[in-house]
Design an enzyme around this catalytic site. Structure first.
Site, PDB file in Angstrom:
ATOM      1  N   PHE A  65       0.855  -1.188   0.000  1.00 57.97           N
ATOM      2  CA  PHE A  65       0.000   0.000   0.000  1.00 57.97           C
ATOM      3  C   PHE A  65       0.883   1.226   0.000  1.00 57.97           C
ATOM      4  O   PHE A  65       1.762   1.355   0.853  1.00 57.97           O
ATOM      5  CB  PHE A  65      -0.917   0.004   1.231  1.00 57.97           C
ATOM      6  CG  PHE A  65      -1.989  -1.043   1.159  1.00 57.97           C
ATOM      7  CD1 PHE A  65      -1.666  -2.383   1.321  1.00 57.97           C
ATOM      8  CD2 PHE A  65      -3.303  -0.694   0.922  1.00 57.97           C
ATOM      9  CE1 PHE A  65      -2.644  -3.371   1.230  1.00 57.97           C
ATOM     10  CE2 PHE A  65      -4.295  -1.672   0.837  1.00 57.97           C
ATOM     11  CZ  PHE A  65      -3.959  -3.007   0.985  1.00 57.97           C
ATOM     12  N   ALA A  66       0.636   2.114  -0.959  1.00 60.61           N
ATOM     13  CA  ALA A  66       1.390   3.372  -1.041  1.00 60.61           C
ATOM     14  C   ALA A  66       0.374   4.503  -1.065  1.00 60.61           C
ATOM     15  O   ALA A  66       0.092   5.085  -2.109  1.00 60.61           O
ATOM     16  CB  ALA A  66       2.270   3.374  -2.277  1.00 60.61           C
ATOM     17  N   TYR A  70       3.100   8.249   1.379  1.00 61.41           N
ATOM     18  CA  TYR A  70       3.921   7.035   1.307  1.00 61.41           C
ATOM     19  C   TYR A  70       4.192   6.580  -0.121  1.00 61.41           C
ATOM     20  O   TYR A  70       4.934   5.631  -0.336  1.00 61.41           O
ATOM     21  CB  TYR A  70       3.266   5.904   2.108  1.00 61.41           C
ATOM     22  CG  TYR A  70       3.584   5.932   3.591  1.00 61.41           C
ATOM     23  CD1 TYR A  70       3.480   7.097   4.331  1.00 61.41           C
ATOM     24  CD2 TYR A  70       3.987   4.779   4.251  1.00 61.41           C
ATOM     25  CE1 TYR A  70       3.760   7.123   5.688  1.00 61.41           C
ATOM     26  CE2 TYR A  70       4.270   4.781   5.611  1.00 61.41           C
ATOM     27  CZ  TYR A  70       4.161   5.953   6.324  1.00 61.41           C
ATOM     28  OH  TYR A  70       4.451   5.958   7.662  1.00 61.41           O
ATOM     29  N   ASP A 155       4.838  -3.959   4.040  1.00 64.24           N
ATOM     30  CA  ASP A 155       4.858  -2.505   4.189  1.00 64.24           C
ATOM     31  C   ASP A 155       5.589  -1.911   2.990  1.00 64.24           C
ATOM     32  O   ASP A 155       6.498  -2.538   2.433  1.00 64.24           O
ATOM     33  CB  ASP A 155       5.638  -2.113   5.461  1.00 64.24           C
ATOM     34  CG  ASP A 155       4.750  -2.006   6.686  1.00 64.24           C
ATOM     35  OD1 ASP A 155       3.602  -2.475   6.643  1.00 64.24           O
ATOM     36  OD2 ASP A 155       5.234  -1.445   7.696  1.00 64.24           O
ATOM     37  N   VAL A 156       5.251  -0.681   2.664  1.00 60.72           N
ATOM     38  CA  VAL A 156       5.903  -0.043   1.510  1.00 60.72           C
ATOM     39  C   VAL A 156       7.198   0.672   1.904  1.00 60.72           C
ATOM     40  O   VAL A 156       8.065   0.905   1.067  1.00 60.72           O
ATOM     41  CB  VAL A 156       4.935   0.938   0.806  1.00 60.72           C
ATOM     42  CG1 VAL A 156       4.777   2.245   1.605  1.00 60.72           C
ATOM     43  CG2 VAL A 156       5.380   1.230  -0.613  1.00 60.72           C
ATOM     44  N   ASP A 157       7.337   0.980   3.192  1.00 59.96           N
ATOM     45  CA  ASP A 157       8.512   1.756   3.630  1.00 59.96           C
ATOM     46  C   ASP A 157       9.698   0.822   3.869  1.00 59.96           C
ATOM     47  O   ASP A 157      10.336   0.847   4.920  1.00 59.96           O
ATOM     48  CB  ASP A 157       8.182   2.563   4.895  1.00 59.96           C
ATOM     49  CG  ASP A 157       7.725   1.689   6.048  1.00 59.96           C
ATOM     50  OD1 ASP A 157       7.176   0.599   5.793  1.00 59.96           O
ATOM     51  OD2 ASP A 157       7.909   2.098   7.214  1.00 59.96           O
ATOM     52  N   HIS A 177       9.155 -10.228  14.501  1.00 63.75           N
ATOM     53  CA  HIS A 177       9.415  -8.789  14.619  1.00 63.75           C
ATOM     54  C   HIS A 177      10.855  -8.578  15.099  1.00 63.75           C
ATOM     55  O   HIS A 177      11.295  -9.223  16.052  1.00 63.75           O
ATOM     56  CB  HIS A 177       8.409  -8.193  15.613  1.00 63.75           C
ATOM     57  CG  HIS A 177       8.398  -6.696  15.617  1.00 63.75           C
ATOM     58  ND1 HIS A 177       9.446  -5.951  16.107  1.00 63.75           N
ATOM     59  CD2 HIS A 177       7.468  -5.815  15.200  1.00 63.75           C
ATOM     60  CE1 HIS A 177       9.152  -4.664  15.983  1.00 63.75           C
ATOM     61  NE2 HIS A 177       7.964  -4.554  15.434  1.00 63.75           N
ATOM     62  N   GLU A 247      -1.197  -5.167  13.317  1.00 61.09           N
ATOM     63  CA  GLU A 247      -0.191  -6.102  13.844  1.00 61.09           C
ATOM     64  C   GLU A 247      -0.719  -6.897  15.041  1.00 61.09           C
ATOM     65  O   GLU A 247      -0.418  -8.087  15.186  1.00 61.09           O
ATOM     66  CB  GLU A 247       1.066  -5.324  14.232  1.00 61.09           C
ATOM     67  CG  GLU A 247       2.229  -6.178  14.657  1.00 61.09           C
ATOM     68  CD  GLU A 247       3.494  -5.346  14.750  1.00 61.09           C
ATOM     69  OE1 GLU A 247       4.264  -5.320  13.774  1.00 61.09           O
ATOM     70  OE2 GLU A 247       3.716  -4.700  15.798  1.00 61.09           O
TER      71      GLU A 247
HETATM   72  C1  5GW Z   1       0.868   7.379   7.545  1.00 64.39           C
HETATM   73  C2  5GW Z   1       1.057   7.974   8.766  1.00 64.39           C
HETATM   74  C3  5GW Z   1       1.131   7.188   9.877  1.00 64.39           C
HETATM   75  C4  5GW Z   1       1.037   5.807   9.757  1.00 64.39           C
HETATM   76  C5  5GW Z   1       0.845   5.212   8.533  1.00 64.39           C
HETATM   77  C6  5GW Z   1       0.749   5.996   7.421  1.00 64.39           C
HETATM   78  C7  5GW Z   1       0.576   5.401   6.131  1.00 64.39           C
HETATM   79  C8  5GW Z   1       0.781   4.036   5.985  1.00 64.39           C
HETATM   80  C9  5GW Z   1       0.269   6.164   4.960  1.00 64.39           C
HETATM   81  O1  5GW Z   1       0.040   7.382   4.977  1.00 64.39           O
HETATM   82  N1  5GW Z   1       0.213   5.548   3.750  1.00 64.39           N
HETATM   83  C10 5GW Z   1       0.406   4.207   3.642  1.00 64.39           C
HETATM   84  O2  5GW Z   1       0.356   3.672   2.525  1.00 64.39           O
HETATM   85  N2  5GW Z   1       0.663   3.443   4.770  1.00 64.39           N
HETATM   86  C11 5GW Z   1       0.822   1.992   4.609  1.00 64.39           C
HETATM   87  O3  5GW Z   1       0.707   1.340   5.856  1.00 64.39           O
HETATM   88  C12 5GW Z   1       2.205   1.686   4.062  1.00 64.39           C
HETATM   89  O4  5GW Z   1       2.159   0.513   3.277  1.00 64.39           O
HETATM   90  C13 5GW Z   1       2.970   1.465   5.334  1.00 64.39           C
HETATM   91  O5  5GW Z   1       4.184   0.766   5.129  1.00 64.39           O
HETATM   92  C14 5GW Z   1       1.948   0.703   6.157  1.00 64.39           C
HETATM   93  C15 5GW Z   1       2.184   0.713   7.674  1.00 64.39           C
HETATM   94  O6  5GW Z   1       2.512   2.005   8.115  1.00 64.39           O
HETATM   95  P1  5GW Z   1       3.972   2.317   8.668  1.00 64.39           P
HETATM   96  O7  5GW Z   1       4.970   1.668   7.766  1.00 64.39           O
HETATM   97  O8  5GW Z   1       4.109   3.781   8.848  1.00 64.39           O
HETATM   98  O9  5GW Z   1       3.938   1.594  10.070  1.00 64.39           O
HETATM   99  P2  5GW Z   1       5.203   1.088  10.919  1.00 64.39           P
HETATM  100  O10 5GW Z   1       4.601   0.395  12.090  1.00 64.39           O
HETATM  101  O11 5GW Z   1       6.017   0.158  10.059  1.00 64.39           O
HETATM  102  O12 5GW Z   1       5.991   2.310  11.284  1.00 64.39           O
HETATM  103 MN    MN Z   2       6.505   0.186   8.011  1.00 66.10          MN
END
Ligand code: 5GW
Ligand code: MN
Length: 296
Positions: A65-66, A70, A155-157, A177, A247
């Site tokens: 998801f992007a 993101y 995750d996309v990041d 994890h 999660e």
């Molecule tokens: C934006 C702000 C806070 C938290 C999540 C988002 C967010 C997540 C977004 O704006 N857009 C988005 O596509 N995501 C999706 O949710 C991404 O695929 C992202 O990798 C996933 C999980 O959010 P992360 O990576 O911020 O969560 P953590 O727990 O890995 O930091």
């Molecule tokens: Mn992430």
């Protein structure tokens, strides 16, 4: 004639070529108590795995998801996936985004392609994260089930920095994890409120799994995501949101539906937790992001 004995416990760190029966890792747990492999470097032979599967028929899907800002993470994820993810195999990338015009162009290896699926933008970031369950089960039924055999949901990041291949394929796959693979059960950040669908009591739980990398065959992914989606809805009706969002629900699901394969934190590493030698190959790592920039 004397039988040749292989000193199994002497070969850690060597390659399979040195030891026909393979090196074993004695520094990490390589088998769960329900006899599912835990995939670490040195526990498998990729040559054997590649021969076992039919490359022409095996199809693997990677969903991500992007949404919103993101979208910037998509380029490094896909570019590094072309270098390291299931190289030589058929791969469909399924990209969910509200910004279809900002999806870059890529060049792909043979049998590999990217499909964009447009989604509405949810306001709350918690919803962006949790809605993934609903969306994956929906599109898995409609589409992915007919197009791929296995799905990995990530995750996309993140970016790939080393090989990820058939060793991760299994019917139901979870990842340890990176922050908790050495922790004891009482340290796992499970949802502890009994009112939540994600509740896990203190005397239960096997591992703490990462929400950012799970998968399996498409039927099993449908079961997992559908289950988590309905648990999220039930909690929502009671005004509860589990501690670590999707999660937490994944962790509850895996408690009662044990993964048939568990990936070590090599497959979802966060440098926040340092660079310990026990993680011999950091294959799939988080891209640092400014929380301030992205979240608020
Ligand atoms: C934006 C702000 C806070 C938290 C999540 C988002 C967010 C997540 C977004 O704006 N857009 C988005 O596509 N995501 C999706 O949710 C991404 O695929 C992202 O990798 C996933 C999980 O959010 P992360 O990576 O911020 O969560 P953590 O727990 O890995 O930091
Ligand atoms: Mn992430």
């Amino acid at each position: 004639m004397r039988l040749r004995t292989v000193p199994l416990y002497d070969c850690a760190g060597k390659t399979w070529r040195d030891t026909p029966n393979g090196p074993v890792r004695t520094d990490v747990q390589t088998l769960t108590p329900w006899l599912a492999p835990v995939v670490w470097n040195g526990t498998y032979n990729i040559g054997i795995l590649n021969k076992q599967y039919n490359k022409k028929t095996l199809r693997i899907g990677l969903t991500t998801f992007a949404m919103k800002k993101y979208i910037v993470f998509l380029k490094p994820l896909i570019e590094t996936a072309e270098m390291f993810f299931m190289v030589g195999h058929k791969v469909n990338y399924y990209i969910f985004t509200d910004r279809i015009n900002e999806v870059p162009t890529f060049s792909f290896g043979d049998g590999r392609q990217l499909m964009i699926i447009q989604l509405p933008a949810y306001q709350r970031w918690q919803d962006v994260s949790m809605r993934r369950m609903e969306t994956i089960q929906d599109y898995s039924r409609q589409q992915f089930l007919h197009e791929v055999d296995y799905l990995m949901c990530v995750d996309v990041d993140m970016k790939f920095t080393d090989d990820v291949g058939l060793e991760i394929i299994g019917d139901l796959v979870g990842s340890l994890h990176p922050g908790y693979f050495k922790s004891s059960r009482d340290q796992y950040p499970y949802e502890r409120r009994a009112l939540s669908q994600a509740f896990i009591p203190n005397d239960e739980g096997d591992y703490y799994y990462a929400g950012g990398h799970f998968g399996g065959n498409v039927q099993e992914v449908i079961k997992l995501t559908n289950h988590c989606h309905h648990a999220i809805l039930a909690d929502k009706a009671n005004n509860i949101e589990a501690r670590w969002h999707d999660e937490s629900y994944i962790n509850k699901y895996f408690l009662h539906h044990k993964p048939t394969k568990v990936l070590s934190p090599e497959y979802i590493w966060l440098y926040y937790y340092g660079d310990p030698p026990i993680i011999q190959r950091k294959r799939f790592v988080e891209v640092p992001k400014s929380r301030i920039l992205l979240r608020y």
